[in-house]
Design an enzyme around this catalytic site. Structure first.
Site, PDB file in Angstrom:
ATOM      1  N   ASP A   1       0.821  -1.204   0.000  1.00 17.73           N
ATOM      2  CA  ASP A   1       0.000   0.000   0.000  1.00 17.73           C
ATOM      3  C   ASP A   1       0.859   1.260   0.000  1.00 17.73           C
ATOM      4  OD1 ASP A   1      -2.159  -1.620   0.042  1.00 17.73           O
ATOM      5  OD2 ASP A   1      -2.757  -1.227   2.107  1.00 17.73           O
ATOM      6  N   GLY A   2       2.062   1.197   0.582  1.00 18.24           N
ATOM      7  CA  GLY A   2       2.946   2.353   0.568  1.00 18.24           C
ATOM      8  C   GLY A   2       3.358   2.747  -0.839  1.00 18.24           C
TER       9      GLY A   2
ATOM     10  N   ASN B   1      -4.771   8.691   2.001  1.00 20.39           N
ATOM     11  CA  ASN B   1      -5.225   8.057   3.243  1.00 20.39           C
ATOM     12  C   ASN B   1      -5.789   9.079   4.226  1.00 20.39           C
ATOM     13  OD1 ASN B   1      -4.971   5.356   2.761  1.00 20.39           O
ATOM     14  ND2 ASN B   1      -3.122   5.057   3.958  1.00 20.39           N
TER      15      ASN B   1
ATOM     16  N   ASP C   1      -4.927  14.048  21.981  1.00 18.56           N
ATOM     17  CA  ASP C   1      -3.663  13.854  21.274  1.00 18.56           C
ATOM     18  C   ASP C   1      -3.701  14.393  19.854  1.00 18.56           C
ATOM     19  OD1 ASP C   1      -2.517  12.750  23.443  1.00 18.56           O
ATOM     20  OD2 ASP C   1      -2.500  10.687  22.718  1.00 18.56           O
TER      21      ASP C   1
END
Length: 525
Positions: free
Chosen positions: A289-290, A368, A398
């Protein structure tokens, strides 16, 4: 109505007709003992019978009653079915008449399927009005109009001519520089507004001419990928006569292996990368996927169809297997192929020193998600969030994730967001470890513009990362503006988009994998 008749002849013998004609035109094929015959049999004196014969006679009486109820119920159901069939035929005939009248009075010049095939209809739809012979534009640059007068054909004897006011549907735009102009196809049927079929069906790509140029992008530092790339380039050149582009580093590696690969082309600067979409017909990725994310980041505008082969650790967007790449590429080059349109987010960083919201840094496209977090600071993030200038909430925790539906199985899922089918148009709004028990994730429509701003009273700056890279600091007063990009990433499907999505969450996440409950346990009485 009796389900069957009992006929008696001169000798007193009885015969049961095998079937009878019901009043509604249906044939009953039910033939068993009639109740009358059983009653005559039971009314005869039974002498010397024991308890077994008495029990048998009672059972016959019970069976006869049950058979009568079944026969009557079947006849009633058949009569009701015939009545519904008659009503359906009348309604169908009436609808066909209305459709014929509508076609005669209003004929669109452009076919709806053609508009959908061209993604977003850019040209105004022209309608021909048969009543006055005039043609009119039914939409402006960013709006959708109905025809001037909506009529329900010629008046019937028991109805009057229906005349409705003209109206216009328009996307609300905020300024000429906002680039939020959109166009969609809407149907006006006798004044009723219905949306066109958008992403409700599987999208298919059919080549009008055979592909001539292929771009191959590979995962770096992998020996197996280098071997597969060399073999694939050789096969595409010898058997398909295709022109092939690769990255500069890949060309160096192939030429080091053999001088046979002199025909391979590449680019030398970023300007040539920006023009790749005008030269390349198809993109092949060898990795995980990268590699698909890297491929999407190369194209700042339109993206050619991508065929992703799985050679990495994650396979949510790589459905093809490298072992049978020849058969896969044969089918894809021949077409048609099923594709998934993966939407991207267009992100702008607006600094506090900017004169207006249009004075931004270079836009960034993400496939993404974009993440705004507290970085190395020990303080909670303080982020003010707006949706189309309406205040949403203040994020204290966060951080925050703004994700596409393709990225719903990535960082957003780890933070508690839902998994969403990649062709669902929407933006996921997912907090990261919020300091509130009632802060639940949201899924917002695709047409909204989100603005996340660091207020001036924030204790520390925030940090934004785009698909896990290009990290930027957001000081107090800075803002991040995100909207849906007009250029999706089309990826080829092994079967179809739904099948590939379900297979990826089953194999990649082991979704809902558990042992089946034993069947030999306790049961409800």
């Amino acid at each position: 109505m009796a389900p069957h008749k009992l006929n008696s002849n001169s000798s007193g013998n009885s015969s049961v007709s095998a079937c009878s004609q019901a009043d509604n035109g249906f044939i009953s094929s039910f033939s068993l003992f009639p109740e009358k015959a059983v009653q005559e049999l039971l009314q005869s004196p039974v002498q010397g019978s024991d308890d077994h014969l008495i029990e048998f006679s009672e059972s016959l009486r019970t069976v006869a009653k049950a058979l009568r109820k079944v026969a009557e119920g079947k006849a009633s159901a058949q009569a009701e079915a015939a009545e519904w069939k008659r009503k359906y035929e009348l309604e169908r005939t009436r609808n066909l008449q209305f459709e014929d009248r509508g076609k005669s009075s209003l004929e669109p010049c452009a076919d709806l399927d053609d508009l959908k095939t061209n993604n977003i209809a850019k040209q105004p739809t022209i309608y021909n009005n048969a009543a006055n012979g005039l043609s009119e534009e039914c939409c402006s640059s960013n709006g959708i109009c109905s025809h001037e007068v909506l009529r329900d054909g010629k008046p019937d004897s028991d109805s009057k001519m229906v005349k409705k006011a003209s109206f216009k549907l328009q996307w609300c735009c905020k300024g000429e520089k906002s680039h939020q102009h959109k166009h969609d196809v809407v149907s006006f049927e006798r004044g009723n507004i219905t949306t066109a079929e958008r992403s409700s069906k599987q999208i298919s790509l059919k080549w009008e001419s055979s592909p001539q140029t292929v771009l191959i992008l590979t995962k770096p530092n992998s020996i197996s990928v280098q071997i597969l790339c060399a073999d694939m380039v050789r096969w595409l050149r010898q058997h398909k006569k295709l022109q092939i582009y690769v990255e500069p580093r890949v060309k160096v590696d192939l030429l080091t292996e053999s001088s046979y690969f002199n025909f391979i082309e590449t680019w030398s600067d970023d300007k040539e990368i920006l023009m790749l979409h005008t030269k390349v017909d198809l993109v092949i990725t060898l990795g995980g996927d990268g590699t698909v994310l890297w491929t999407a980041s190369m194209f700042k505008g339109p993206v050619p169809p991508i065929v992703p082969f799985s050679l990495g650790s994650l396979g949510f967007m790589t459905p093809f297997y490298s072992e049978n790449y020849k058969e896969c590429l044969e089918s894809i080059l021949k077409g048609p192929i099923s594709i998934t349109l993966r939407h991207r987010l267009l992100c702008h960083v607006v600094r506090d020193a900017a004169k207006d919201e249009f004075e931004t840094e270079e836009p960034i496209l993400v496939l993404n998600e974009v993440t705004i977090d507290r970085g190395i600071s020990s303080y909670l993030t303080n982020l003010e969030c707006y949706c189309d200038n309406s205040f949403v909430t203040c994020v204290q925790g966060d951080g925050l994730i703004l994700s596409t539906t393709s990225g719903s199985t990535a960082y957003s899922l780890a933070a508690g967001g839902s998994m969403v089918h990649p062709q669902v148009p929407g933006i996921l709004f997912t907090p990261i470890c919020p300091h509130s028990l009632s802060f639940r994730p949201l899924i917002l429509p695709e047409h909204v513009t989100l603005r996340v701003q660091v207020p001036f009273n924030s204790r520390s700056p925030a940090w934004a990362s785009f698909d896990g890279k290009d990290r930027k600091q957001l000081a107090p007063g800075d803002a991040l503006v995100c909207s849906m990009a007009p250029w999706p990433v089309p990826t080829a499907c092994l079967v179809d988009s739904t099948n590939d999505f379900l297979r990826s969450i089953h194999e990649g996440l082991h979704w809902n994998l558990r042992k089946t409950q034993s069947s030999d346990g306790p049961r409800e009485s």
